[in-house]
Design an enzyme around this catalytic site. Structure first.
Site, PDB file in Angstrom:
ATOM      1  N   GLU A  78       1.272  -1.569  -0.233  1.00  0.00           N
ATOM      2  CA  GLU A  78      -0.285   0.127  -0.098  1.00  0.00           C
ATOM      3  C   GLU A  78       1.117   0.806   0.137  1.00  0.00           C
ATOM      4  OE1 GLU A  78      -3.072  -0.367  -0.288  1.00  0.00           O
ATOM      5  OE2 GLU A  78      -3.382  -2.529   0.380  1.00  0.00           O
ATOM      6  N   CYS A 103      -1.725   8.601   3.057  1.00  0.00           N
ATOM      7  CA  CYS A 103      -1.372   8.233   0.933  1.00  0.00           C
ATOM      8  C   CYS A 103      -2.837   9.077  -0.156  1.00  0.00           C
ATOM      9  CB  CYS A 103      -1.385   7.263   1.163  1.00  0.00           C
ATOM     10  SG  CYS A 103      -3.115   6.391   2.399  1.00  0.00           S
TER      11      CYS A 103
HETATM   12  P1  NAD Z   1       8.571   5.096   4.036  1.00  0.00           P
HETATM   13  O1  NAD Z   1       9.141   3.846   3.006  1.00  0.00           O
HETATM   14  O2  NAD Z   1       9.845   5.798   4.512  1.00  0.00           O
HETATM   15  O3  NAD Z   1       8.373   3.837   5.291  1.00  0.00           O
HETATM   16  C1  NAD Z   1       7.627   3.163   5.649  1.00  0.00           C
HETATM   17  C2  NAD Z   1       8.421   2.136   6.722  1.00  0.00           C
HETATM   18  O4  NAD Z   1       8.475   1.616   6.172  1.00  0.00           O
HETATM   19  C3  NAD Z   1       8.876   3.034   7.886  1.00  0.00           C
HETATM   20  O5  NAD Z   1       8.222   1.924   9.366  1.00  0.00           O
HETATM   21  C4  NAD Z   1       9.500   2.501   7.380  1.00  0.00           C
HETATM   22  O6  NAD Z   1      11.196   1.511   8.261  1.00  0.00           O
HETATM   23  C5  NAD Z   1      10.080   1.230   6.704  1.00  0.00           C
HETATM   24  N1  NAD Z   1      11.154   0.746   6.000  1.00  0.00           N
HETATM   25  C6  NAD Z   1      12.126   1.040   5.746  1.00  0.00           C
HETATM   26  N2  NAD Z   1      13.337   0.677   4.909  1.00  0.00           N
HETATM   27  C7  NAD Z   1      12.267  -0.636   5.300  1.00  0.00           C
HETATM   28  C8  NAD Z   1      13.158  -2.009   3.750  1.00  0.00           C
HETATM   29  N3  NAD Z   1      13.747  -1.558   3.514  1.00  0.00           N
HETATM   30  N4  NAD Z   1      12.796  -3.233   4.381  1.00  0.00           N
HETATM   31  C9  NAD Z   1      11.228  -2.545   5.235  1.00  0.00           C
HETATM   32  N5  NAD Z   1      10.861  -1.815   5.830  1.00  0.00           N
HETATM   33  C10 NAD Z   1      11.495  -0.464   5.937  1.00  0.00           C
HETATM   34  O7  NAD Z   1       7.821   5.690   4.001  1.00  0.00           O
HETATM   35  P2  NAD Z   1       7.458   6.843   5.422  1.00  0.00           P
HETATM   36  O8  NAD Z   1       7.902   8.039   4.443  1.00  0.00           O
HETATM   37  O9  NAD Z   1       7.292   6.512   6.916  1.00  0.00           O
HETATM   38  O10 NAD Z   1       5.288   7.314   5.106  1.00  0.00           O
HETATM   39  C11 NAD Z   1       5.014   7.793   4.212  1.00  0.00           C
HETATM   40  C12 NAD Z   1       4.522   6.997   2.552  1.00  0.00           C
HETATM   41  O11 NAD Z   1       3.311   6.140   3.049  1.00  0.00           O
HETATM   42  C13 NAD Z   1       4.017   7.727   2.062  1.00  0.00           C
HETATM   43  O12 NAD Z   1       4.590   7.769   0.655  1.00  0.00           O
HETATM   44  C14 NAD Z   1       3.049   7.336   2.415  1.00  0.00           C
HETATM   45  O13 NAD Z   1       1.838   7.615   0.253  1.00  0.00           O
HETATM   46  C15 NAD Z   1       2.596   6.357   2.512  1.00  0.00           C
HETATM   47  N6  NAD Z   1       1.321   5.091   2.605  1.00  0.00           N
HETATM   48  C16 NAD Z   1       0.118   4.598   2.530  1.00  0.00           C
HETATM   49  C17 NAD Z   1      -0.722   4.244   2.410  1.00  0.00           C
HETATM   50  C18 NAD Z   1      -1.994   3.176   1.589  1.00  0.00           C
HETATM   51  O14 NAD Z   1      -2.591   3.243   2.215  1.00  0.00           O
HETATM   52  N7  NAD Z   1      -1.234   3.194   0.039  1.00  0.00           N
HETATM   53  C19 NAD Z   1      -1.095   4.850   3.991  1.00  0.00           C
HETATM   54  C20 NAD Z   1      -0.468   5.418   4.316  1.00  0.00           C
HETATM   55  C21 NAD Z   1       0.818   5.801   3.869  1.00  0.00           C
END
Ligand code: NAD
Length: 510
Positions: free
Chosen positions: A247, A281
């Site tokens: 997501e 998001c």
């Molecule tokens: P991010 O991708 O930087 O981080 C998301 C999570 O992934 C964090 O908790 C991070 O610690 C973890 N992570 C980072 N690298 C990883 C790896 N290699 N393996 C596994 N986990 C890892 O995103 P963010 O800035 O924390 O969140 C915002 C983003 O999330 C925005 O792009 C937003 O649109 C998206 N988002 C999407 C939805 C949806 O339902 N589609 C919902 C909420 C947020």
């Protein structure tokens, strides 16, 4: 101050002895340190979850459902506490924290209602209709890993876990460390509701080590976060041939048709662009308004945005709260500054408000954005929207579809038939007519997820439950009947079979 009692930490596996101390976006509030997990702790958590799997999968579905029914009530009994925790960790306005609780409650209610029927064996036509009894069982995947971000910490850490557990899986949750207490409270309430030990555990640590270690151990991974990280998660899951739902991000459009009602537009726009200070998001970041109403609607939008009550405390007094951290605030500030340096104009907002809170950023409306600007395509993930005019539906649809993302969209129009036609032509997992995002997002019986770079798989609806299962086909014959029988040779047998094929088709049985 968010305090961690020993009981609260029962579900957390963290033996490193080190801890992380998140910073609250609210002035005057502190967040208790969170114990940190190691890669070995992840292995222990998954081993415990695996050990708990067999009993949990064998637990009668009615008994599983009862736990989540009790959970529903506990969410509301603890609403004030949960709102405090979410707000102190994220800085969002209280009503936006409340919406997280409603989101989880809706998911618990929906899946407790549909789980029994959806998960029961489904009869299918067999190779020999009538003779072959074929059915499909929904077997649990095993251990499901959940990696969730900080922006919707209660919702995103627990609401995918609910269908996963109802389907008979155990779960290991890796919430973002900034918002770990929201996840810890969410699981603590599940334990209070009667969830057996080991069915839901938590590990805390950074994404590339602890998150990646989780993907290496589990049988399915459910990831919510940015598209860049989602691609890494998908590649890692692919290398292990485990399923993944991803997501991811969005650059969501709102199309405002010439016949739009001004009030419907204004309320949909404020909700769509500025809920959770745009750290959502499905937030609207691109707005296309028909040229005949452009000046009037834009002026009304700017006036309404100027009236938004910004605040950073636990009261109900504010419409929009703070951004989540210094990293987010400086990223949003930079995105807006870059857009302005490239020629965009901020009609309102555009700056930080340290007088309200260290990470508060004003709701911002930009015009003059062109295709060559960074902000045209890149997700800001903050309270920033740009507005452009369009001539007709064709142009509006082309503008809406001019994005790699395809998560959520909105169409504002009095002509509901036309609006639905436009909606169906926007490449987006969800489209809301006369609403910012809540109409589709809150329709939890319908799937929610992204097209294109916005992700893979769907949450919500029956799709959001069945992704956590392996369909297993069991076909039963009274005795062996798929080769020559009754003393026939191959030729006779095959002539009988080919006649049977034609008859079965005529009878509508094949
Ligand atoms: P991010 O991708 O930087 O981080 C998301 C999570 O992934 C964090 O908790 C991070 O610690 C973890 N992570 C980072 N690298 C990883 C790896 N290699 N393996 C596994 N986990 C890892 O995103 P963010 O800035 O924390 O969140 C915002 C983003 O999330 C925005 O792009 C937003 O649109 C998206 N988002 C999407 C939805 C949806 O339902 N589609 C919902 C909420 C947020």
């Amino acid at each position: 101050m968010l305090a961690g009692s020993t009981k609260l930490l029962d579900s957390l596996i963290a033996t490193t002895g080190s801890s992380i101390t998140p910073v609250s976006p609210f002035p005057g509030h502190k967040i208790e340190s969170v114990p940190e997990s190691s890669v070995d702790d992840v292995k222990v958590a998954v081993a415990q979850a695996r050990a708990a799997s067999a009993n949990w999968a064998a637990t009668d579905i009615e008994d599983r459902i009862k736990i989540f029914d009790r959970y529903y009530d506990l969410l509301f009994k603890n609403q004030d506490l949960l709102q405090d925790v979410i707000q102190i960790e994220t800085g969002k306005a209280r009503s936006h924290a409340a919406a997280e609780i409603y989101g989880v409650a809706m998911i618990a209610a929906h899946y407790t209602k549909i789980a029994k029927k959806a998960l029961s064996p489904q009869k299918r036509v067999g190779i020999f209709p009538v003779l072959t009894k074929t059915e499909v069982l929904a077997q649990p995947k095993g251990v499901v890993g959940i990696i969730s971000p900080w922006n919707y910490p209660l919702t995103l850490s627990i609401y995918d876990a609910i269908p996963a557990m109802l389907a008979g899986n155990t779960v290991v949750i890796r919430p973002d460390f900034q918002t770990a207490w929201s996840a810890i409270h969410a699981v603590d309430l599940l334990i209070q509701a009667g969830l057996p030990k080991g069915v839901a555990t938590i590990v805390i640590g950074d994404g590339p080590t602890v998150g990646a270690a989780l993907i290496d151990e589990v049988d399915y991974i459910c990831f919510t976060g940015s598209t860049a990280t989602g691609k890494k998660v998908g590649a890692q899951a692919g290398a292990r041939l485990i399923g993944a739902s991803l997501e991811l991000g969005g650059k969501n459009p709102m199309v405002v048709r010439a016949d739009a009602n001004l009030n419907t537009f204004l309320e949909s726009a404020i909700q769509g662009c500025f809920t959770s200070a745009g750290q959502l998001c499905i937030s609207i970041e691109r707005m296309f308004i028909h040229e005949s109403i452009y000046d009037e609607f834009l002026a009304a939008l700017v006036n309404r945005v100027n009236e938004i009550k910004l605040g950073a405390d636990l009261s109900w007094n504010y419409e929009v709260g703070s951004l989540g951290s210094e990293a987010v605030a400086s990223r949003v500030e930079k995105a807006v500054a870059t857009a302005i340096s490239e020629g965009a104009v901020a009609l309102t907002g555009g700056k930080r408000r340290p007088d309200i809170g260290p990470y508060v950023f004003e709701p911002t409306v930009l015009t003059g954005v062109t295709k060559d600007m960074k902000i045209y395509r890149e997700e800001v993930f903050g309270p920033v929207v740009y507005v452009l005019p369009f001539k007709d539906d064709e142009e509006a649809i082309a503008l809406a579809n001019d994005s790699e993302y395809g998560l959520s969209a909105s169409v504002i129009s009095k002509d509901l038939t036309k609006a639905q036609e436009v909606a169906a032509r926007i490449r987006s997992g969800s489209v809301n007519v006369n609403d910012g995002f809540a109409a589709a997002f809150g329709s939890v019986a319908a799937p929610m997820g992204g097209m294109g770079e916005s992700g893979l798989g769907r949450r919500h609806g029956i799709e959001g439950l069945m992704r956590f299962t392996e369909p297993q086909t069991i076909a039963v014959h009274p005795t062996f009947i798929t080769g020559p029988r009754f003393g026939m040779n191959e030729q006779k047998w095959n002539s009988l079979i080919s006649r049977a094929f034609r008859i079965l088709k005529k009878l509508g049985l094949r």
